[in-house]
Design an enzyme around this catalytic site. Structure first.
Site, PDB file in Angstrom:
ATOM      1  N   GLN A   1      -9.143   2.482  -5.959  1.00 24.50           N
ATOM      2  CA  GLN A   1      -8.008   2.466  -5.038  1.00 24.50           C
ATOM      3  C   GLN A   1      -6.822   1.730  -5.645  1.00 24.50           C
ATOM      4  OE1 GLN A   1     -11.091   0.987  -1.927  1.00 24.50           O
ATOM      5  NE2 GLN A   1      -9.186   1.198  -0.821  1.00 24.50           N
TER       6      GLN A   1
ATOM      7  N   PHE B   1     -13.179   2.957   0.923  1.00 27.88           N
ATOM      8  CA  PHE B   1     -13.268   2.082   2.106  1.00 27.88           C
ATOM      9  C   PHE B   1     -12.975   0.615   1.807  1.00 27.88           C
ATOM     10  CE2 PHE B   1     -16.590   5.463   2.354  1.00 27.88           C
ATOM     11  CZ  PHE B   1     -15.890   6.324   3.178  1.00 27.88           C
TER      12      PHE B   1
ATOM     13  N   GLU C   1     -11.189  -1.404  -4.309  1.00 29.81           N
ATOM     14  CA  GLU C   1      -9.858  -2.007  -4.413  1.00 29.81           C
ATOM     15  C   GLU C   1      -9.846  -3.009  -5.564  1.00 29.81           C
ATOM     16  OE1 GLU C   1      -8.172  -3.467  -0.748  1.00 29.81           O
ATOM     17  OE2 GLU C   1      -6.626  -4.582  -1.794  1.00 29.81           O
TER      18      GLU C   1
ATOM     19  N   ARG D   1      -6.409 -12.142   7.592  1.00 32.48           N
ATOM     20  CA  ARG D   1      -6.324 -11.016   8.534  1.00 32.48           C
ATOM     21  C   ARG D   1      -7.306 -11.199   9.690  1.00 32.48           C
ATOM     22  NH1 ARG D   1      -3.943  -5.862   9.146  1.00 32.48           N
ATOM     23  NH2 ARG D   1      -2.673  -6.208   7.284  1.00 32.48           N
TER      24      ARG D   1
ATOM     25  N   ARG E   1     -12.439  -1.659   4.956  1.00 31.76           N
ATOM     26  CA  ARG E   1     -11.717  -1.089   6.097  1.00 31.76           C
ATOM     27  C   ARG E   1     -11.571  -2.065   7.273  1.00 31.76           C
ATOM     28  NH1 ARG E   1     -13.375   4.958   7.991  1.00 31.76           N
ATOM     29  NH2 ARG E   1     -11.327   5.700   8.585  1.00 31.76           N
TER      30      ARG E   1
ATOM     31  N   THR F   1      -0.368  -8.423   4.319  1.00 30.33           N
ATOM     32  CA  THR F   1       0.124  -9.748   4.700  1.00 30.33           C
ATOM     33  C   THR F   1       0.646 -10.513   3.483  1.00 30.33           C
ATOM     34  OG1 THR F   1      -2.102 -10.663   4.543  1.00 30.33           O
ATOM     35  CG2 THR F   1      -1.383  -9.862   6.693  1.00 30.33           C
TER      36      THR F   1
ATOM     37  N   ALA G   1      -4.871  -1.394   3.281  1.00 29.68           N
ATOM     38  CA  ALA G   1      -4.130  -1.897   4.437  1.00 29.68           C
ATOM     39  C   ALA G   1      -3.550  -0.758   5.276  1.00 29.68           C
ATOM     40  CB  ALA G   1      -3.018  -2.859   4.011  1.00 29.68           C
TER      41      ALA G   1
ATOM     42  N   GLU H   1      -7.350   2.140   9.035  1.00 24.70           N
ATOM     43  CA  GLU H   1      -8.286   1.098   9.457  1.00 24.70           C
ATOM     44  C   GLU H   1      -8.448   0.934  10.973  1.00 24.70           C
ATOM     45  OE1 GLU H   1      -5.883  -1.440   6.894  1.00 24.70           O
ATOM     46  OE2 GLU H   1      -7.726  -2.442   6.326  1.00 24.70           O
TER      47      GLU H   1
END
Lengths: 161, 773
Positions: B208, B239, B243, B321, B353, B453, B522, B723
């Site tokens: 990702q 998912f 990342e 988060r 996710r 964020t 995100a 998400e």
């Protein structure tokens, strides 16, 4: 290295002769020797169903069958079933209902669904869900897959009159 | 709401339920994933040798048998790394191979490069690690006892919640545990590295975050970033698991390619993938709440204890988060949200996710349930009472919720659609006469903040070319993991040019085309990349319009792009013809677009600001039946209403909602990660780790879109959808708790997540003082 074994089998209607290691599983054989990469490797535990193929007409897990076990048998993969046109309406239904996202499970899903549809009639949704429950999909939540299978069953039943 | 007529006439692909761009290839099995690409001549295969123990000093690594094994071409350890032994996203605490300290069970010790995958995997088992074992820290409690963290503690809030709780007419407190989750992307981690000239390398990776793969490969190999290209056409699911944690495998493959001068491929075996890559964070949440006789919350004090594993990875953002979603959808007048990022000798937990958000929201829904039960009220009434409203609209982190009315409209409509009140009454009657089977129902809201964020990540690039024949090359920094991003962006670009979708050629994401990208994460993929692609397309279109205007002798504003043609009034030419004329007239038909999200500004040190551009809302109502003799649970019916703004593609959005819900259902009901006291993951295969299958999905599953244009100026007024739907499944957990609550009304329900049959049965016993037969 272990000696190889000679096998002769039919893959998507064509005769194939090969020398294979005795422990090579069928999914690896199809992917690596025949470049039939529509058979996907998911878990290699026989659980996820991404490597589903047909062996003499029955669906099997490509990772749980050795290539040598397929000697003398007929193998059909998603590529063969796609080229023959037998899946066309089911494929259309999957596309139209968005019954795929990443697409990794899709070939196995199609072959598994086709096995149920081949029994004829219009299975109820619970039957479809039970039948499809040996194939993992991590993206769609299955609702669209069940819809696509149900739609195809109805259309085929209607076409049969 | 209906679009206005002018827009409806101009738009031809956006807002339409078009299929996934690769749908035809997917149903034929002809869409290649990394492992399906034709292997270049001489490709070698890589396997990874694993640490046999969770926490130890490595005394000696004996690899003689590995080197001597059949087919082995090279064996690589930390000593073979020309650059830095670091595959971390930023903190420098993720070694690619162990040097002296083993940090978790199954950590990578070395890699084997061999002529076949089979040979490499067999050889990788022959390594002998001589170690001095230390006692591993495995649980939250182990880490607390050792005061071990991967990052500093962090908190925000307002007022004096301790005093307000003390002063409140009612007080409650508790501890709630929330399990982690394995991604179980169907396509495991995989990378193919191909060496090029001057030491460069081209990496095909299932990631990702191609930019991070590029940067980490360059760091490990000691190369400038410009010597590394990372390419991604598609992933078989991700998912969040691809990342930050796709980089190590790409970097090992690249090192192998450097060492051997040959293409090298690394595809993790499923057990290795599950043992060696991080998961959703699990938590212990300690909470205290004060409230009035109606259930209106006066103050909340929550401490989130996150088990991060051995390194920081993305835990700063993930747990932030969690904290941003610890309010769920409710106003908390006095509040403290605190967190600790605990270090354990286990795999490093990562993005999944929702990125921590689901855990924060679920904890708050549990608080609401506890408040309602203690007062003998319907939890939905307590939810409504505390829902953000005018004058009660500032979050614990100082951002005003401007569109809480959207959330409330969804709640109202779903309450009616689901026939909640009548069913609640009917279920109470059923439970009164049924001794063994108990039913429960819950309606819970979703409010999810959209934007990274970490403010600097809120940018994207796209590269668009129009060729002389009028065909269009589309490239952007986002990656396709099944979510339909490429199709959405192609729809946007086709509409900018007024051409058919078939003119737009979607191409693989490449760091050579769009540099310095953010991860596709995100939920931001279409918001960011859609905008960047529109900016690029619009710039080219404006130049084409100027050329057409000069040829026709009119103002550029008189030129219209529609129906695959370019018009001045009723006069016109084909899009292809104008493209050709632009080339002849030396008008550039290529543009790199760049977009940066406006308005977002978050000051983490001060704990205040606007971390999110906007919120996405939703609500779900779930009804379950539990068997109090066995703990089995059946999900009978689910109603969902989910906010997608004006959907870019309703078919794709419905798919995201259904899929997200079911993934959340798995997290909260069947997916259980078990580590033993030695720190080994015991659920490292699908034989012991259970994700939902078709028969687990509710028989009655009603999903509807709430299509209200985004109040913010997003791409075609759509909203992010990747998400937020996962958290719709909180309703299932709350419905199970509701069913359990019927056994002992007024008592708190002792249920942690996931609510497996074992957990449900244990809760039954705790509530009834034994099975009672």
């Amino acid at each position: 290295m272990t000696a190889t074994v000679s096998i002769t089998l039919t893959v998507n209607g064509e005769t194939v002769r090969a020398e294979v290691p005795p422990r090579m599983h069928l999914a690896d054989f199809l992917r690596e020797r025949l470049a039939l990469t529509g058979t996907h490797i998911g878990c290699e535990h026989g659980v996820c169903g991404a490597c589903t193929v047909r062996l003499d007409g029955e669906i099997v897990r490509g990772c749980l069958v050795l290539a040598v076990q397929a000697n003398g048998m007929s193998v059909e993969t998603v590529e063969g079933a796609s080229d023959s046109g037998e899946l066309q309406d089911l494929q259309d239904a999957f596309r139209e209902r968005n019954a795929l996202q990443c697409g990794y499970c899709t070939p196995g899903m199609l072959l598994t669904a086709q096995e149920l549809l081949a029994k004829g009639g219009v299975p109820d949704r619970e039957t479809i869900r039970e039948h499809m429950s040996g194939n993992y999909c991590r993206c769609t939540g299955y609702q669209a897959i069940v819809d696509a299978v149900e739609t195809t069953a109805r259309n085929r039943a209607a076409a049969r009159g | 709401m209906q679009p206005n007529d002018a827009e409806a006439a101009a738009l031809r692909h956006v807002h339409k339920p078009l299929p996934h761009d690769s749908a035809v290839k997917h149903v034929q099995g002809s869409a290649p994933y990394v492992d399906d690409l034709p292997e270049p001549e001489g490709t070698l295969h890589v396997a990874v040798g694993r640490a046999p123990i969770a926490r130890a000093r490595l005394q000696e690594l004996d690899l003689k048998a590995v080197r001597a094994a059949p087919g082995v071409v090279a064996v690589l350890t930390a000593a073979d790394i020309p650059g830095r032994n670091d595959v971390s996203p930023s903190m420098g605490d993720d070694p690619m191979f162990v040097e002296r300290e083993i940090l978790f069970h199954a950590q990578a010790l070395f890699a084997v490069v061999a002529t076949t995958r089979e040979a490499a995997r067999r050889a990788a088992l022959l390594g002998i690690a001589k170690t001095t074992a230390l006692k591993p820290r495995v649980t939250v409690e182990d880490a607390l006892a050792a005061d071990a963290t991967v990052l500093p503690d962090y908190a925000f809030g307002r007022g004096d919640p301790a005093a307000e709780i003390e002063r409140a007419p009612h007080r409650l407190g508790g501890t709630f545990r929330i399990g982690g989750q394995e991604h179980f992307y169907l396509e495991g981690q995989v990378a193919l590295a191909i060496p090029g000239e001057d030491g460069s390398v081209h990496v095909q990776s299932s990631t990702q975050h191609p930019t991070e793969v590029q940067h980490v490969v360059a760091r490990v190999l000691g190369l400038p970033d410009a010597f590394v290209t990372c390419e991604v056409r598609r992933m078989g699911g991700a998912f969040g698991g691809k990342e930050s944690q796709a980089t190590q495998w790409a970097a090992i493959a690249a090192l192998a390619a450097r060492a051997t001068g040959r293409p090298c491929k690394l595809r993790l075996d499923r057990d290795d993938d599950m043992a060696m890559t991080g998961k959703r964070h699990d938590f212990r949440v300690d909470w205290q709440v004060g409230f009035d006789d109606e259930g209106r919350i006066a103050a909340l004090d929550s401490l989130f204890l996150a088990r991060c594993g051995y390194s920081a990875d993305l835990s700063q953002g993930v747990v932030d988060r969690t904290m941003f979603h610890a309010d769920s959808s409710y106003f908390l007048p006095a509040v403290r949200i605190a967190s600790r990022r605990l270090k354990t000798d286990t795999v490093s937990n990562t993005a999944f996710r929702g990125f921590g958000g689901p855990q924060g929201m679920l904890a708050m829904e549990r608080v609401i349930d506890a408040v309602a039960w203690s007062l003998g009220k319907d939890p939905l009434d307590v939810r409504r009472l505390n829902f953000y409203a005018a004058g009660r609209d500032v979050t614990p982190y100082g951002m005003t919720v401007e569109d809480h009315a959207t959330g409330r409209r969804i709640l109202d409509e779903l309450e009616e659609r689901s026939d909640y009140r009548a069913r609640r009454a009917e279920i109470a009657e059923f439970n009164a006469r049924s001794t063994i089977l108990k039913r429960g129902i819950a309606l819970t809201p979703v409010k999810f903040g959209i934007s990274f964020t970490l403010t600097r990540l809120n940018q994207a690039g796209a590269l668009v070319h129009v060729y002389a024949d009028g065909s269009i090359h589309l490239n952007h920094g986002g990656t396709e993991m099944g979510q339909g991003l490429n199709q959405k962006v192609a729809q946007i670009v086709a509409d900018e040019f007024g051409v058919g979708l078939e003119r737009v050629r979607i191409t693989a994401t490449s760091t050579g085309k769009v540099p310095n990208t953010s991860p596709t994460a995100a939920s931001s993929g279409s918001d960011l990349n859609g905008m960047a692609a529109r900016i690029a397309a619009r710039a080219i279109r404006d130049r084409m319009a100027a050329q057409a205007a000069s040829e026709w002798g009119v103002a550029p504003e008189a030129i219209e792009f529609r129906d695959d043609r370019v018009f001045v009034g009723n006069d016109g030419m084909s899009f292809a013809e104008l493209a050709g004329r632009c080339c002849a007239a030396r008008v550039p038909l290529s543009e790199a677009g760049h977009y940066a999200t406006p308005k977002v500004a978050w000051n983490r040190d001060e704990g205040t600001g606007r971390p999110f551009f906007y919120f996405a809302y939703g609500a779900a109502c779930s009804e379950v039946t539990i068997d109090t003799m066995t703990g089995e649970m059946r999900l009978d019916r689910v109603d969902v209403l989910h906010d997608v703004g004006r959907s870019l593609n309703p078919a794709i959005d419905i798919g995201q909602i259904e899929g997200g819900f079911v993934q959340g259902l798995g997290w909260l009901t069947t997916e259980e990660l078990v580590y033993d006291a030695e720190g080994r993951l015991r659920t490292h295969a699908p034989s012991t780790y259970k994700i939902p299958v078709a028969s687990d999905v509710p028989a009655d599953f009603r999903v509807h879109l709430h299509q209200e244009p985004n109040r913010e100026d997003t791409i075609h007024r759509s909203k992010a959808v990747g998400e937020p739907p996962l958290m719709l499944a909180n309703s299932v957990f709350c419905a199970i708790a509701d069913a359990l609550h019927s056994l002992a009304p007024g008592k708190p329900v002792p249920l942690d997540a996931p609510a497996t049959p074992e957990a449900i049965l244990k809760a039954v016993e705790d509530l009834t003082g034994g099975i009672g037969f």
